[in-house]
Enzyme design. Structure first.
Site, short mmCIF file in Angstrom:
data_model
loop_
_atom_site.label_atom_id
_atom_site.label_comp_id
_atom_site.label_asym_id
_atom_site.label_seq_id
_atom_site.Cartn_x
_atom_site.Cartn_y
_atom_site.Cartn_z
N ARG A 169 0.83 -1.20 0.00
CA ARG A 169 0.00 0.00 0.00
C ARG A 169 0.87 1.27 0.00
NH1 ARG A 169 -1.22 4.87 1.67
NH2 ARG A 169 -0.80 4.29 3.82
N ASP A 170 1.44 1.64 1.13
CA ASP A 170 2.17 2.92 1.19
C ASP A 170 3.40 2.88 0.30
OD1 ASP A 170 2.37 5.56 2.06
OD2 ASP A 170 3.71 5.04 3.69
N HIS A 212 4.48 4.61 12.43
CA HIS A 212 4.65 4.54 10.97
C HIS A 212 5.82 5.46 10.62
CE1 HIS A 212 3.23 4.27 6.74
NE2 HIS A 212 3.69 5.51 6.66
N HIS A 256 9.11 6.79 8.26
CA HIS A 256 9.79 6.94 6.96
C HIS A 256 11.26 7.23 7.23
CE1 HIS A 256 6.48 7.29 3.81
NE2 HIS A 256 5.85 7.00 4.94
N CYS A 298 8.56 9.86 -0.70
CA CYS A 298 7.92 10.93 0.06
C CYS A 298 7.46 11.96 -0.96
CB CYS A 298 8.92 11.56 1.02
SG CYS A 298 8.22 12.92 1.98
N ASN A 300 9.31 4.45 3.16
CA ASN A 300 9.16 3.78 4.45
C ASN A 300 10.47 3.13 4.84
OD1 ASN A 300 6.29 3.03 2.83
ND2 ASN A 300 6.05 3.81 4.88
#
Lengths: 298, 298
Positions: B12-13, B205, B207, B238, B247
């Site tokens: 997903r991300d 979460h 990064h 990002c 991530n």
């Protein structure tokens, strides 16, 4: 509010591990940019055999051209008596001597067992001190060896004891191949603390090979380390992991410490400018995160 | 011996922030590889508007094809009522709802102020729970905002209070733009702890935009966080720093935790294989350190 000194090692450990060889003038510019960013301690050159380390062959020319002021201390890496003579002639402020914690790696690196390298280090330290220079001994592969694998703490403890006998002003634990984790940093700095007196400075030499460099530096500062080595742009590499990154980037450390209330005396924006300039000279994308992401707040 | 759960967010991300759009079969293979490495919680899809997030348009097809077993929980990102209906129809196990800690970023991300987004989250959480799903709310920009800059802890505390009122099973603090440092992680997880009861799970979460991801994860585990999001290969990016990394890489976290006595339940070698495969599918060098340096000991 705590503080840590950062020793800029891009001119030596950084450039030594790049395939591109910079001309002397660019090395001097790199040093000048580090000084402009606030660096007060710089490992500028190596006096290793130029046939073995051609990137460092112009050590005397670099030292003759860098800006000399009372508040900047220049260190040169010295492997043997011949290197010490060159270091003295080039008028460095400090000498740094390497011993490797495992015999296999030490024999490959400098043709001596760890014990023999410690004995040689003791002679160099004594002569350098007699000449009025500051002295540092770096223990390579202190967290792991590319040939022998794990380096037990008992082995490191023996090496630390020998290095303390050599009597340098400072002892560094080097994560030469970038395998350390924060728990190991805490444990092994504690081992160094138990052996060394309060008058001996403690330095960490970190590589970001496995993305643990910043975490290890944070753990080192929490454990009271005096000095961290770092490299503008994260320039350099790891001879044992050809695709991997090099020394932890100076600007990445300054970012995390600026936002954590830890004083370094270095200016982040000036470091990022220097990293961008160096990336252009090296001609490949350097691993520095701050160079590519930019500071925050912007 | 401590432990932390890692939620795999590459499908997903990660993929949402890549310019290459993977076909459904490759997304399913990525999920299968994560499961093979031991992942038991996977944010597999987003039910955002496909016109706004075309990379995630095949959410239903992905969910129809991934391996369903009792011990793997699949999460889907839900932005609104329409998304929740799709999530229920696709039979995800969990829904994740985002609210952003600053009004400026929240309005740009989802057309609502933070307070409005919290109210919407409360409705989605209630309906998802009524349907038997687990619920999580992620607070975006919890460590800094690309538009408003610093996010004061007082502001975050207000948002946390609203999110707790929404009643999810889990609350995540998201370092959406990768600006957090370990000291901030400790402080802001402490703030969450003071507000949330012991029955609410806490997730981070992270990064790795500014090379602090691993250090922040280590600080999170030291502070007792329950879950860390991470992405195989460090895939993603990002949107506010076009040249930056995404991530934190799952395998980079597993490396540091394996060597620190923190159990994740994930297998490093299988993750590195998966990262290599994903790098081939994405067609660019992924930021994962372990993929390029290899494990230690070898």
């Amino acid at each position: 509010m705590s503080a840590v000194e950062i020793c800029e090692v891009s001119p030596r450990d950084g450039l030594q591990n790049e395939s591109v060889v910079l001309e002397t003038a660019s090395k001097v510019t790199l040093v000048e940019r580090a000084v402009a960013a606030g660096a007060r301690r710089i490992e500028a050159v190596s006096f290793a055999n130029p046939r073995r380390v051609p990137q460092m062959a112009d050590a005397e020319a670099v030292m003759a051209a860098v800006p000399r002021t009372d508040d900047v201390s220049y260190s040169g890496l010295v492997m043997n008596r011949r290197g010490l003579d060159r270091a003295l002639a080039a008028a460095v402020d400090e000498v740094n001597v390497v011993v490797v914690a495992t015999d296999t790696f030490c024999l490959r690196n400098q043709g001596a067992t760890t014990a023999e390298a410690c004995a040689a280090a003791a002679e160099i330290v004594a002569e350098a001190r007699a000449a009025g220079l500051a002295t540092s001994v770096t223990i390579g592969a202190a967290f792991g060896c590319p040939f022998e694998g794990e380096v037990p703490t008992t082995r490191l403890d023996e090496v630390v004891a020998r290095v303390i006998d050599a009597g340098p002003d400072e002892i560094a634990l080097a994560d030469t191949i970038g395998v350390a984790v924060p728990a190991a940093v805490t444990e092994r700095l504690g081992l160094l603390d138990r052996r060394a007196g309060p008058g001996t400075l403690r330095r960490l030499h970190l590589h970001d090979t496995r993305n643990t460099g910043v975490a290890n530096a944070v753990a080192g500062v929490a454990a009271g380390v005096d000095v961290l080595d770092a490299s503008i742009g994260g320039v350099g590499g790891c001879p044992f992991a050809p695709n991997a990154t090099g020394n932890v980037a100076t600007e990445d450390l300054v970012y995390v410490f600026d936002r954590s209330g830890v004083t370094t005396g270095l200016d982040l924006a000036t470091l990022i400018d220097a990293a961008g300039w160096l990336e252009g000279r090296i001609g490949r994308r350097l691993p520095s995160a701050l160079l590519h992401a930019g500071p925050f707040p912007p």
